[in-house]
Design an enzyme around this catalytic site. Structure first.
Site, PDB file in Angstrom:
ATOM      1  CD  GLU A 150      34.672 -68.001  29.145  1.00 27.30           C
ATOM      2  OE1 GLU A 150      34.753 -66.882  29.663  1.00 27.30           O
ATOM      3  OE2 GLU A 150      33.615 -68.480  28.738  1.00 27.30           O
ATOM      4  CD  GLU A 341      31.167 -71.062  30.453  1.00 28.39           C
ATOM      5  OE1 GLU A 341      30.776 -69.930  30.072  1.00 28.39           O
ATOM      6  OE2 GLU A 341      32.094 -71.231  31.250  1.00 28.39           O
TER       7      GLU A 341
HETATM    8  O1  IFM Z   1      29.371 -66.275  33.642  1.00 30.44           O
HETATM    9  C1  IFM Z   1      30.334 -66.419  32.646  1.00 30.44           C
HETATM   10  C2  IFM Z   1      31.245 -67.597  32.946  1.00 30.44           C
HETATM   11  O2  IFM Z   1      31.851 -67.483  34.184  1.00 30.44           O
HETATM   12  C3  IFM Z   1      32.314 -67.708  31.895  1.00 30.44           C
HETATM   13  N1  IFM Z   1      31.760 -67.689  30.577  1.00 30.44           N
HETATM   14  C4  IFM Z   1      30.785 -66.685  30.238  1.00 30.44           C
HETATM   15  C5  IFM Z   1      29.706 -66.638  31.295  1.00 30.44           C
HETATM   16  C6  IFM Z   1      28.670 -65.554  30.945  1.00 30.44           C
HETATM   17  O3  IFM Z   1      29.291 -64.312  30.873  1.00 30.44           O
END
Ligand code: IFM
Length: 437
Positions: A150, A341
């Site tokens: 990210e 994710e």
């Molecule tokens: O917890 C975070 C993660 O570290 C990165 N992506 C989003 C998740 C939820 O906010």
């Protein structure tokens, strides 16, 4: 199943680990809860791997803490730190689980930050070296590598808005950092392949698909700019298209980017071919005029967002995932896509019998697993799906107030209790609904 080092490990001062920018941010009281212990995974990792095995997953995505492995970022390698990850990877393999290693999930060594952090080109060089060290140590048992997680978050929340570590609020610095993160991705990808020619290397990009708030030209223009800054700014150069002209023009006009920052040579590095695209998807947003620069609009903070939203105030929009997967496939045609994710924060805790009946999380995950399958049925090469997250963990500045886990972590005892969603997800995995989960 996915986690990240700073969010679960703890062990801040164990066996030679250096501080990261998040340790410093925590010391400054910028996190709702301190991160020194987190979920104490550093000591409880075997129990956690047993839980993963009980879940039946075939793969597990975790991140390596750079300052645990190279405490000052570019100097001496801390053998004890590397050994922790060696044991972790061996423990996964012994349980039949494939490790997916993220090299950078935001915990930059503080010593490097003191020398300029990601705004300095030296950090890019240091990251390439660190990637090489980790690939050499874990490569015998690890095929899949994610360079950066990210980059938008580090760029904008960390350096434009100053709400995430390292807490800098400066547009030009943010743009320099974002560019360097992408160059670092390309260089690390090369390094990993140099050490491990058969490695599968990708990057994890978070997306926020945006739709216009109305049919007006102003709202459409705002949504287009938001999408450009939030999504295309990262996807376009990775797939060899360079930075989007429309956004670059705006940034230049507003003097938000150093005009000499981006070189042709850098763009070639950023476009180093990847084996898979990691996509982090949680939600979509609606953008009207005035909202084009973010932050993500959502329900008013502090208010119960109500049904249809998670506790983060993020809209539940599974159809948005199918649409976006198709869009990515049509626009960039990555060889392979992994959902690196996807998940939801809901606070449901144990009832009087100790059961955590997190039915909203089950609904969220079910609808997104189905949305992923729908895209796959339409020809999108989605080859894996990782739930965020294995256990309730430290949600950055939100501390432990946001619970994303399939496993409840008691904040006093740190005992782990699988939630209803854990058993439900085991059923999904057993049925083979999605590969590499
Ligand atoms: O917890 C975070 C993660 O570290 C990165 N992506 C989003 C998740 C939820 O906010």
């Amino acid at each position: 199943m996915a986690t990240a080092a700073y969010q679960i490990e703890g062990g801040r001062h164990e066996q030679g680990k250096g501080d990261s920018i998040w340790d410093r941010f925590s010391d400054l009281g910028r996190l709702r809860d301190p991160g020194d212990v987190a979920c104490d995974h550093y000591h409880r990792w075997e129990e956690d791997l047993d839980l993963l095995a009980r879940l039946g997953v075939s793969s597990y995505r975790f991140s390596v803490s750079w300052p645990r492995v190279i405490p000052d970022g570019d100097g001496r390698v801390n053998q004890a730190g590397l050994d922790f990850y060696r044991r972790l990877v061996a423990g996964l393999r012994a349980r039949g689980i494939a490790p997916f290693v993220t090299l950078y999930h935001w915990d930059l060594p503080q010593v490097l930050q003191d020398k300029g952090g990601w705004a300095s080109r030296q950090t890019v060089e240091a990251f390439a070296r660190y990637a090489c060290v980790v690939a050499g140590a874990l490569g015998d048992d690890t095929t899949h590598w994610i360079t950066q997680n990210e980059p938008w978050v580090t760029t904008m929340l960390g350096h434009r808005d100053g709400v995430f570590a390292p807490g800098i609020s400066d547009w030009q610095t943010a743009m320099t950092v974002g560019h360097h993160l992408l160059v670092a991705h390309g260089m690390a990808a090369e390094e990993v392949k140099g050490v491990l020619p058969d490695a599968q290397v990708g990057i994890g990009i978070d997306c926020r698909p945006a739709r216009a708030a109305s049919d007006s030209d102003e709202d459409h223009a705002a949504a287009r700019h938001f999408d450009g800054a939030r999504n295309r700014w990262f996807f376009d150069p990775i797939f060899g298209h360079g930075y989007p002209d429309d956004v670059m023009r705006t940034y230049r006009d507003r003097r938000q980017i150093d005009p000499d920052l981006v070189t042709t040579a850098d763009l070639a590095i950023i476009a180093t071919p990847i084996d898979f695209l990691g996509l982090n998807y949680y939600t979509t947003v609606t953008i009207g005029a005035g909202q084009e620069d973010g932050p993500d609009p959502g329900p008013e903070s502090g208010k119960d967002p109500g049904p249809g939203y998670t506790d983060m105030g993020w809209r539940v929009d599974p159809a948005g995932l199918t649409r976006y997967l198709r869009h990515i496939h049509d626009t960039y045609a990555p060889r392979s896509i992994l959902i690196t994710e996807n998940g939801a924060s809901y606070s449901d805790g144990p009832d009087e019998r100790g059961i955590i009946d997190d039915v909203r999380r089950i609904d969220y995950l079910r609808s997104h697993v189905e949305a992923t399958a729908a895209a796959r049925d339409r020809g999108v090469p989605v080859d894996g799906y990782f739930v965020w997250s294995l256990m309730d963990n430290l949600e950055w500045v939100e501390g432990f107030s946001q619970r994303f886990g399939l496993i409840w972590v008691d904040r006093e005892t740190l005992d782990r209790t699988p939630k209803r969603s854990f058993d439900w997800y085991r059923g999904i995995v057993t049925a083979g609904t999605l590969a590499a989960s």
